[in-house]
Motif scaffolding. Structure first.
Motif, PDB file in Angstrom:
ATOM      1  N   ALA A  68      36.093  36.138  34.069  1.00  0.00           N
ATOM      2  CA  ALA A  68      37.370  36.770  33.459  1.00  0.00           C
ATOM      3  C   ALA A  68      38.229  37.228  34.599  1.00  0.00           C
ATOM      4  O   ALA A  68      39.349  37.158  34.486  1.00  0.00           O
ATOM      5  N   SER A  69      37.670  37.983  35.524  1.00  0.00           N
ATOM      6  CA  SER A  69      38.186  38.547  36.456  1.00  0.00           C
ATOM      7  C   SER A  69      38.901  37.602  37.433  1.00  0.00           C
ATOM      8  O   SER A  69      40.031  37.777  37.843  1.00  0.00           O
ATOM      9  N   VAL A  70      38.102  36.611  37.930  1.00  0.00           N
ATOM     10  CA  VAL A  70      38.925  35.304  38.714  1.00  0.00           C
ATOM     11  C   VAL A  70      40.123  34.799  38.058  1.00  0.00           C
ATOM     12  O   VAL A  70      40.961  34.440  38.553  1.00  0.00           O
ATOM     13  N   ILE A  71      39.808  34.474  36.518  1.00  0.00           N
ATOM     14  CA  ILE A  71      40.862  33.562  35.868  1.00  0.00           C
ATOM     15  C   ILE A  71      41.861  34.506  35.837  1.00  0.00           C
ATOM     16  O   ILE A  71      43.165  34.238  35.858  1.00  0.00           O
ATOM     17  N   ALA A  72      41.836  35.822  35.479  1.00  0.00           N
ATOM     18  CA  ALA A  72      42.968  36.839  35.594  1.00  0.00           C
ATOM     19  C   ALA A  72      43.691  36.764  36.750  1.00  0.00           C
ATOM     20  O   ALA A  72      44.950  36.695  36.981  1.00  0.00           O
TER      21      ALA A  72
END
Length: 348
Positions: free
Chosen positions: A174-178
């Motif tokens: 989720a962090s990477v995609i954000a």
């Protein structure tokens, strides 16, 4: 325990309706922020709570269950509102000023596009079905969670360990995609989906570690009045502090590319708040039978409530028009929200 989760879901859906009712209402922003810290993740948590380990061996059965329980009702309700769109538009249920995509009668091409969007979990911009983004996110996040557990199972990792590892991977994802601001086109899988999948698995982890504990003394302590009241007070205090300071953002599952680091804080705050909701459910278990029946019914019918509550706001508006003896011609010739905002009402 099933009825207890129904009470928790009832709390969540009532908070959702309240949050939508007070959105943009003067003086209600703090209450709105409190609600939006946790009310939607609560449903992902409850859904994960009922996840069965057997589905890892037969993931196709899990997907079939989600198609039947989520996709079919989603399509059904979307098709109903697509069919009724022109009628609802004619009686001012849609606001042309803020809903340009829905502010005109549908043509054949519009119907085709809307139906395709409904089949793909993308019919989410209809103002009367504004909360339906949740259904698509719940479908994809639960499928993704199951897929991760399936892969980790093949790597001979234990069930509980797989859940904890999957939560970590999903939060990192989720962090990477954000950060890169990317999503899977067409079906709309994004950072929110991965974040919600981690909450889904957290619900299952909770059921394994806490609610399955068999020790009699431990369970007696857990259900004592002091512990229940303590859980509720702690969750309320945490919600108030976090909403006031904004240290976890102001939306339970949305964040910008600069806020990816808030994910651990969001998970922690939501978990504490949800534990408080389960404690409230413990209180309900000891309450009046009528209260239990009403809340159980609400908790078992969250889908229709999600589908029709925005339309219900419109009916409340009509009732208020009659109660305050506004001119009927004014209703026919004006958009409802203009009348309501001018006269100090915002239950739209």
């Amino acid at each position: 325990m099933d009825v207890k989760v129904s009470y928790v879901k009832a709390i969540g859906i009532l908070l959702m309706v309240l949050g939508h009712a007070i959105a943009n209402v003067a003086g209600c922003q703090f209450l709105y922020d409190c609600i939006y810290l946790f009310h939607m993740p609560l449903f992902f948590f409850c859904s994960g709570y009922f996840f069965k380990e057997a589905y890892i061996e037969r993931p196709h059965e899990f997907v079939k269950k989600k198609i039947k329980g989520l996709w079919l009702p989603y399509v059904k309700w979307c098709l109903l509102f697509i069919i009724l769109h022109d009628l609802l538009l004619s009686i001012n249920f849609y606001d042309i000023e803020t809903s340009t995509a829905f502010g005109n009668p549908y043509k054949f091409k519009d119907y085709a596009v809307m139906i395709i969007n409904a089949l793909l979990f993308k019919y989410n911009s209809d103002p009367l079905l504004g909360g339906f983004w949740f259904i698509g996110q719940l479908f994809w996040s639960s499928v993704i969670a199951c897929a991760f557990l399936f892969i980790l199972k093949k790597m001979r990792i234990g069930f509980k360990s797989s859940i904890m590892l999957a939560i970590l991977i999903l939060c990192i994802g989720a962090s990477v995609i954000a950060i890169i601001e990317k999503s899977i086109p067409v079906i709309g899988i994004n950072q929110r989906t991965f974040f919600c999948a981690s909450m889904f698995l957290l619900g299952k982890l909770y059921s394994l570690f806490v609610l399955s504990y068999k020790d009699v003394e431990y369970n007696a302590l857990r259900y004592s009045k002091l512990i229940i009241v303590g859980k509720i007070l702690i969750s309320v205090i945490v919600i108030l502090i976090v909403a006031y300071t904004g240290i976890a953002g102001h939306d339970s599952s949305l964040y910008t590319t600069k806020e990816w680091s808030l994910i651990p804080m969001k998970l922690l705050v939501q978990f504490i708040a949800i534990i408080g909701c389960f404690a409230i459910a413990d209180v309900i278990l000891k309450s009046n039978h009528v209260v239990q029946s009403v809340l159980a019914y609400i908790g078992n019918h969250t889908m229709p409530i999600l589908a029709i509550h925005f339309s219900a706001f419109k009916l409340v508006t009509l009732l208020m028009l009659f109660m305050y003896t506004w001119n009927w011609k004014k209703l026919l010739n004006s958009r409802l929200h203009i009348i309501m905002e001018r006269d100090g009402f915002a239950a739209m």
